[in-house]
Design an enzyme around this catalytic site. Structure first.
Site, PDB file in Angstrom:
ATOM      1  CB  SER A 126      -0.905   0.000   1.237  1.00 27.30           C
ATOM      2  OG  SER A 126      -1.506   1.262   1.432  1.00 27.30           O
ATOM      3  CE1 TYR A 183      -4.343  -2.104   4.840  1.00 26.90           C
ATOM      4  CE2 TYR A 183      -3.538   0.058   4.169  1.00 26.90           C
ATOM      5  CZ  TYR A 183      -3.997  -1.208   3.846  1.00 26.90           C
ATOM      6  OH  TYR A 183      -4.083  -1.573   2.533  1.00 26.90           O
TER       7      TYR A 183
END
Length: 335
Positions: A143, A168
Site C-alpha cells: 500500500s 495498517y
C-alpha cells in the site's frame, strides 16, 4: 494456462482481476472471508459478476463453481492454515496473487487485532503454503500508506519507509519484509505492489470516490478533511488490472521485487470533488474538518521502475474515471 489463486476475490481489485484472468483462459480459484468491514451485499454482488451464487458463497469452505467463467470460489479465513493447506495441496497452484487483507487506515485504530490476524498471520500462512507446495510466483498487495507523511515526492520505492503513521501501514511494511525473507530463504519469486488510491466501478464504500458520490446523491454533506488541503494519486481500476496482467505475463526479473502502481498524477481533493459534482450534475455540501488520525497529506507514485521493467502505462484521465464510477453507481443503486 495457469492455475492461479486470487485471495480477496470478493474485493474490488480481486473481482476485476479474476474476471481479466479468466478472460485470458486461466483457471482462477477465489478465496475471501466476506467479512462485514463494509456492506457484504456489495461483495456478494461482485461475486455474482463472477458467476457465483450468493447462497452457495455464504457457506464457509464450500466449493462454489462459476456459472459463466473458469472460476471457483471458497469462503474461508486467511488465518485458517489447515484449510488453506488443503486447498494448496488440492490445486497445486502455479501462481498466487494475494490481495486479501483487513483494509482501512482509520479502522485499524479502532480494531487493531483484526489487522494482526488477517494481515500478519494470514500473510504468513500464504507464505508458508507457497513454500510447502513449491509455488514459485507470489504477487501480493502492499500500500502507498507505507510512505506515511513523507514530503519527498514523488514517492519512490528507494525511500525509507520506517515511519508508518497507522497500524495498517505497519502491517503492509511488515508484509514486504516477510516476503523478502521468504524470497531469500526459499527462492520464492515475490512481487509487492504498493497500490495508490484505486477507484472505479464496484469500488470500496470507505474510499473517497464512493463516499463523495453516495453523499451527493443522498443529500448529505461531504466530509472534507484537513479543510481540503489534501492530494491523492487516484488510479483507475483498468490501469491497475492491466499493470497486474503485465506482471503475470512476464517472468520476474529478480526474486524479490517491489513496485509502486499508481497514476503518477496526483489530484487535489477539491478538484476531485468538482469532478464528482460535474459527473452527477449535483452540487455538494461540504463539511470542512481537521485532519484525521492516521491519514496522510499527499500521495504521488513514482512508477518509473514498473514502466521500464514491465511496460506499465497508466492512461485513464480522472474525468473519464469519475464518470464511469458515477454511471455504475446510478445503475447499481437505481439513482
Amino acid at each position: 494456462m495457469e492455475k492461479i489463486l486470487v485471495t480477496g476475490a470478493a474485493g474490488f481489485i480481486g473481482m476485476h482481476l479474476s474476471q481479466a484472468l479468466c478472460a485470458l483462459g486461466h483457471h482462477v480459484i477465489g478465496y475471501d472471508n466476506i467479512n462485514d468491514y463494509y456492506d457484504v451485499n456489495l461483495k456478494y454482488g461482485r461475486l455474482n459478476q463472477l458467476g457465483i451464487d450468493r447462497a452457495e458463497a455464504q457457506i464457509f469452505q464450500q466449493k462454489c463453481t462459476s456459472k459463466a467463467l473458469n472460476f471457483h470460489f471458497y469462503r474461508a479465513n486467511l488465518e485458517d492454515l489447515e484449510f488453506m493447506t488443503s486447498l494448496f495441496e488440492a490445486y497445486q497452484f502455479d501462481r498466487v496473487i494475494h490481495l486479501a487483507a483487513q483494509a482501512g487506515v482509520r479502522y485499524s485504530i479502532e480494531n487493531p487485532h483484526a489487522y494482526g490476524q488477517s494481515n500478519l498471520v494470514g500473510f504468513l500462512n500464504v507464505l508458508e503454503s507457497c513454500r510447502t507446495f513449491k509455488v514459485k510466483h507470489l504477487l501480493y498487495a502492499s500500500s502507498s500508506s507505507v510512505y506515511g507523511n513523507s514530503t519527498d515526492v514523488p514517492f519512490s520505492t528507494q525511500q525509507n519507509v520506517d515511519l508508518p503513521i497507522s497500524l495498517y501501514a505497519a502491517t503492509k511494511k511488515s508484509n514486504e519484509l516477510m516476503a523478502h525473507a521468504y524470497s531469500h530463504l526459499y527462492g520464492i519469486q515475490t512481487i509487492g505492489l504498493r497500490f495508490f488510491t484505486v477507484y472505479g466501478p464496484w469500488g470500496r464504500p470507505d474510499m473517497a470516490m464512493f463516499l463523495f458520490t453516495d453523499a451527493i446523491f443522498n443529500q448529505r454533506p461531504i466530509k472534507v478533511f484537513n479543510h481540503g488541503d489534501l492530494s491523492r494519486d487516484f488510479t483507475y481500476i483498468d490501469d491497475i488490472i492491466q499493470g497486474i496482467l503485465r506482471l503475470v505475463e512476464k517472468e520476474p526479473i529478480n526474486h524479490y521485487e517491489l513496485y509502486n502502481i499508481g497514476n503518477s498524477k496526483p489530484v487535489q481533493l477539491m478538484d476531485f470533488i468538482r469532478e464528482v459534482e460535474h459527473s452527477t450534475g449535483l452540487k455538494a455540501t461540504l463539511e470542512m474538518l481537521p485532519m484525521q488520525p492516521g491519514d496522510v497529506n499527499q500521495t504521488w507514485a513514482d512508477v518509473h521502475d514498473l514502466m521500464e521493467n514491465y511496460e506499465y502505462q497508466p492512461h485513464y484521465p480522472i474525468d473519464k474515471g469519475v464518470e464511469n464510477f458515477v454511471q455504475w453507481y446510478r445503475s447499481y443503486y437505481k439513482k
